[in-house]
Design a protein around this motif. Structure first.
Motif, PDB file in Angstrom:
ATOM      1  N   ALA A   1      -8.328  -1.062   8.837  1.00  0.00           N
ATOM      2  CA  ALA A   1      -7.854   0.023   9.701  1.00  0.00           C
ATOM      3  C   ALA A   1      -6.412  -0.238  10.146  1.00  0.00           C
ATOM      4  O   ALA A   1      -5.584   0.682  10.206  1.00  0.00           O
ATOM      5  CB  ALA A   1      -8.765   0.155  10.924  1.00  0.00           C
ATOM      6  N   LYS A   2      -6.105  -1.506  10.437  1.00  0.00           N
ATOM      7  CA  LYS A   2      -4.755  -1.888  10.861  1.00  0.00           C
ATOM      8  C   LYS A   2      -3.758  -1.663   9.729  1.00  0.00           C
ATOM      9  O   LYS A   2      -2.690  -1.088   9.919  1.00  0.00           O
ATOM     10  CB  LYS A   2      -4.771  -3.361  11.269  1.00  0.00           C
ATOM     11  N   MET A   3      -4.105  -2.116   8.534  1.00  0.00           N
ATOM     12  CA  MET A   3      -3.214  -1.960   7.385  1.00  0.00           C
ATOM     13  C   MET A   3      -3.005  -0.482   7.041  1.00  0.00           C
ATOM     14  O   MET A   3      -1.901  -0.071   6.685  1.00  0.00           O
ATOM     15  CB  MET A   3      -3.806  -2.654   6.165  1.00  0.00           C
ATOM     16  N   ALA A   4      -4.074   0.318   7.130  1.00  0.00           N
ATOM     17  CA  ALA A   4      -3.972   1.745   6.788  1.00  0.00           C
ATOM     18  C   ALA A   4      -3.073   2.457   7.796  1.00  0.00           C
ATOM     19  O   ALA A   4      -2.250   3.309   7.436  1.00  0.00           O
ATOM     20  CB  ALA A   4      -5.353   2.389   6.765  1.00  0.00           C
ATOM     21  N   TRP A   5      -3.233   2.079   9.056  1.00  0.00           N
ATOM     22  CA  TRP A   5      -2.395   2.645  10.121  1.00  0.00           C
ATOM     23  C   TRP A   5      -0.928   2.337   9.853  1.00  0.00           C
ATOM     24  O   TRP A   5      -0.060   3.205   9.928  1.00  0.00           O
ATOM     25  CB  TRP A   5      -2.870   2.052  11.456  1.00  0.00           C
ATOM     26  N   MET A   6      -0.642   1.092   9.516  1.00  0.00           N
ATOM     27  CA  MET A   6       0.741   0.699   9.218  1.00  0.00           C
ATOM     28  C   MET A   6       1.275   1.398   7.973  1.00  0.00           C
ATOM     29  O   MET A   6       2.452   1.779   7.916  1.00  0.00           O
ATOM     30  CB  MET A   6       0.799  -0.806   8.975  1.00  0.00           C
ATOM     31  N   THR A   7       0.427   1.559   6.999  1.00  0.00           N
ATOM     32  CA  THR A   7       0.839   2.176   5.732  1.00  0.00           C
ATOM     33  C   THR A   7       1.354   3.585   5.958  1.00  0.00           C
ATOM     34  O   THR A   7       2.397   3.978   5.414  1.00  0.00           O
ATOM     35  CB  THR A   7      -0.354   2.202   4.756  1.00  0.00           C
ATOM     36  N   GLU A   8       0.641   4.348   6.777  1.00  0.00           N
ATOM     37  CA  GLU A   8       1.054   5.743   6.998  1.00  0.00           C
ATOM     38  C   GLU A   8       2.410   5.839   7.689  1.00  0.00           C
ATOM     39  O   GLU A   8       3.141   6.809   7.483  1.00  0.00           O
ATOM     40  CB  GLU A   8      -0.014   6.494   7.792  1.00  0.00           C
TER      41      GLU A   8
ATOM     42  N   GLN B   1       0.821  -1.210   0.000  1.00  0.00           N
ATOM     43  CA  GLN B   1       0.000   0.000   0.000  1.00  0.00           C
ATOM     44  C   GLN B   1       0.858   1.266   0.000  1.00  0.00           C
ATOM     45  O   GLN B   1       0.471   2.280  -0.589  1.00  0.00           O
ATOM     46  CB  GLN B   1      -0.955  -0.020   1.196  1.00  0.00           C
ATOM     47  N   SER B   2       2.002   1.207   0.638  1.00  0.00           N
ATOM     48  CA  SER B   2       2.881   2.386   0.661  1.00  0.00           C
ATOM     49  C   SER B   2       3.587   2.563  -0.686  1.00  0.00           C
ATOM     50  O   SER B   2       4.199   3.602  -0.931  1.00  0.00           O
ATOM     51  CB  SER B   2       3.919   2.251   1.775  1.00  0.00           C
ATOM     52  N   GLY B   3       3.520   1.527  -1.531  1.00  0.00           N
ATOM     53  CA  GLY B   3       4.132   1.621  -2.859  1.00  0.00           C
ATOM     54  C   GLY B   3       5.645   1.506  -2.858  1.00  0.00           C
ATOM     55  O   GLY B   3       6.302   1.837  -3.854  1.00  0.00           O
TER      56      GLY B   3
ATOM     57  N   PRO C   1      -8.477   6.530   4.606  1.00  0.00           N
ATOM     58  CA  PRO C   1      -8.311   6.642   3.157  1.00  0.00           C
ATOM     59  C   PRO C   1      -8.223   5.244   2.528  1.00  0.00           C
ATOM     60  O   PRO C   1      -7.806   4.293   3.186  1.00  0.00           O
ATOM     61  CB  PRO C   1      -6.973   7.378   2.995  1.00  0.00           C
ATOM     62  N   CYS C   2      -8.594   5.142   1.273  1.00  0.00           N
ATOM     63  CA  CYS C   2      -8.515   3.848   0.593  1.00  0.00           C
ATOM     64  C   CYS C   2      -7.095   3.613   0.077  1.00  0.00           C
ATOM     65  O   CYS C   2      -6.737   4.048  -1.012  1.00  0.00           O
ATOM     66  CB  CYS C   2      -9.509   3.774  -0.559  1.00  0.00           C
ATOM     67  N   TYR C   3      -6.303   2.928   0.882  1.00  0.00           N
ATOM     68  CA  TYR C   3      -4.896   2.697   0.534  1.00  0.00           C
ATOM     69  C   TYR C   3      -4.674   1.404  -0.250  1.00  0.00           C
ATOM     70  O   TYR C   3      -3.540   1.137  -0.650  1.00  0.00           O
ATOM     71  CB  TYR C   3      -4.028   2.673   1.799  1.00  0.00           C
TER      72      TYR C   3
END
Lengths: 229, 229, 229, 229
Positions: free
Chosen positions: D191-198, B105-107, D111-113
């Motif tokens: 939510a977990k994946m989006a949190w990690m992505t940021e 997701q972070s690319g 956000p849709c990551y």
């Protein structure tokens, strides 16, 4: 030969997956019989669920395999260096436990952010340097041991029973194989808490030195008063 | 037809929930019989607890379903592209495992921050680009496969047995379905450690190249000395 | 003597490992009989799997051991200070639970970022200061209790049933030992959520005061309407 | 009365602790019988291990309790508002699941990551505003429902089967209670994946719109081709 020690080292190895410290075959435990000058270690690349005490490999302190039909862990020369340099220790553990490995990968020592750390490790948990290309090429595992010993030139390995190897992972030790595993579990938990601490508090959260002294000494000093004597 | 392969692919699929790599029906494993030019893959959208070996779907390398009563995984055209482009591989896994997906997701490619990574993946774990609107519209899953193959124009898929797809998730592979799952487990753990490493060490923690060489080669090179031969 | 209280304190102690709040022997629970002025506490350093109700130690409020053959938890003087200062409480827990300890190590109070927090803790969960070198040397555990009491000079310990001790870890309490453990579980979960919140939202996410009032009061106020009365 | 629906709602409630979405009594599930205009919901504050289908409470769409001896969940007026505003939905879940709650506490939409998100939620997962002091005082739970409905003025609740409430936590829904729980599990993982992505990629990782369209439509559009039809 060394039936009891093999049993103990086997049990200590099996504790690694039970405590969530290893994935697949990553990690190994050894234990030493100081009188005979022999140590027992996990065989290389054998899954924990297939392990039995008879598979344990026996080594002497010159690095010769003197018992067991399987090849010893590829990290055996590192264990050997540590047993030779630290005569007080009786067991050694290597894992790739997640948080301790993240610290090793970051190349940083783990600062003492609290009493959980201070109860077991006196001062920071150091991070040994990368080997040079020559050291890596010549005798990688043996030189890994030497790089750890370097770090303890001015530290007592009994007061700091573990270390991180840069870009690699942790080693811990103790008076026997069981205590070495105990310290591996503690290191992983301390590494996790320290990692979390920096997210909310930055890097300026060290425990005051007198508080570190108090906690380490109440468990390990001559007047220790933790536990049932 | 292909009873043993179906059994093996079934077992490899069932390992995904046991290892915590999938939620609900997310993820799929396939395995190929190179002599017959046929591969076996999980049916689409069937919960793991209802799966049995007989439900596995058989495909040929032209993309025709030649066995099984259920529809194959919607990702089948991606598997097909990979089997055609990488003749050395025998099994493929797709998951949405948490940490690997966060990297996707972070690319970003996953940098090699340590030996856990270097033991399995030689160099960074690359991240394939987003498809264009046209590629997405025309043949999304097939073009996903092509975008992965692009990334391996200058990489050996045996030395780097996995990839991230941007804004999507990971694919891994191996000599058979079981090894592909093994690599999926390793990728998730490596992704987790790399994620943690950046929180405390920033992005400047790469493992020296000679150390990556040493670790990859001691497990995979012609003179490998890890394990029991 | 105090058979029922020992049983209850034993059960409350055993809940700590079941809820994942302790590693090895870290943590202890006590409970008090206010009529007799006696409290019961876990013995020091005994593994949870070896514990039984008969091992519980009985103390009076002057700090004398009046029952049990084992030594009490080394944190007993902290419990004693809290029982003396907070006459409304009936049970106390100390753990090194991971996220709460990370907050303690950061030296920060946990801000009220949401209703999960507000349902149990009214306002921030405070962080008690480090002891001075003199306080640490003289009577470390007793002075830890006093530093907690300080923080509650202008807070109601029933409305804020827990605290962090800087560079150490959390204490919680409740009307009895079971409720104190319940609050330790909640504190750990609230600490985890608050830690995550700051990663994506910064430190400016406080719950509006009127919303904190609403949630705390719907569970704890005179007109509480949560639960079956 | 409504024996099958009570059984289904009971089962959906029990899935919450099995999936790790709730601590203690936090969270509740309801399901509706649209023909009769009655919905069934968990009783307030009853531990999951003590729950049985007979304890479920029956409500009509005017907010009257018409069955069951226990008091309904304190969040019942929120469920009621959603059933009235969204006639397409058949089940509702409220939890304090860890990562979704962290996003709610941060006050941010998710956000849709990636495609894991896009497979279930079309576009961002919105975050409803805080209530005003007056709305909080007057009819807190009912107004919580109204604040959610506000957010869906320009969104389709079938395409976005969930929401965050600022400083509180998530609600999800679906065609029945089981699907609502399924979506609660997915929301927590997303939510977990989006949190990690940021943490590794910043906030600039959105999935291209055409890719979101593709994924949502391959599972939910008129020409959906995921699953066994």
């Amino acid at each position: 030969m060394l039936i009891e020690l093999k049993e103990m080292v086997y049990e200590a190895n099996m504790e690694l997956p039970r405590r969530g410290l290893v994935t697949y075959t990553w990690g190994n435990v050894s234990g030493i019989d100081r009188e005979r000058g022999l140590f027992v270690i996990k065989p290389s690349g054998v899954p924990y669920e297939e392990l039995d005490p008879e598979m344990m490999v026996v080594m002497d302190l010159d690095g010769n395999q003197v018992g067991g039909r399987l090849r010893p862990s590829s990290d055996t020369p590192t264990h050997l260096e540590l047993y030779r340099a630290f005569p007080e220790i009786g067991g050694i553990v290597h894992t790739h436990s997640t948080h301790a490995t993240a610290w090793a990968q970051s190349g940083r020592a783990i600062p003492c952010y609290g009493t959980t750390h201070a109860d077991y490790f006196y001062g920071e948990i150091p991070c040994a340097r990368n080997l040079t290309p020559e050291e890596t090429e010549a005798a990688y595992e043996k030189n890994t041991g030497k790089s750890i010993v370097e770090v303890f030139a001015d530290r007592n390995p009994i007061h700091v029973p573990g270390v991180l190897c840069k870009n690699h992972g942790p080693f811990t030790w103790g008076k026997d194989a069981a205590e070495a595993v105990h310290n591996a579990v503690v290191l992983e938990e301390v590494a996790k808490m320290a990692w979390m601490t920096e997210m909310i508090g930055g890097r300026d959260c060290q425990t005051p030195q007198y508080m570190q002294d108090k906690h380490f000494m109440r468990k390990h000093g001559p007047n220790a008063y933790y536990g049932q004597k």
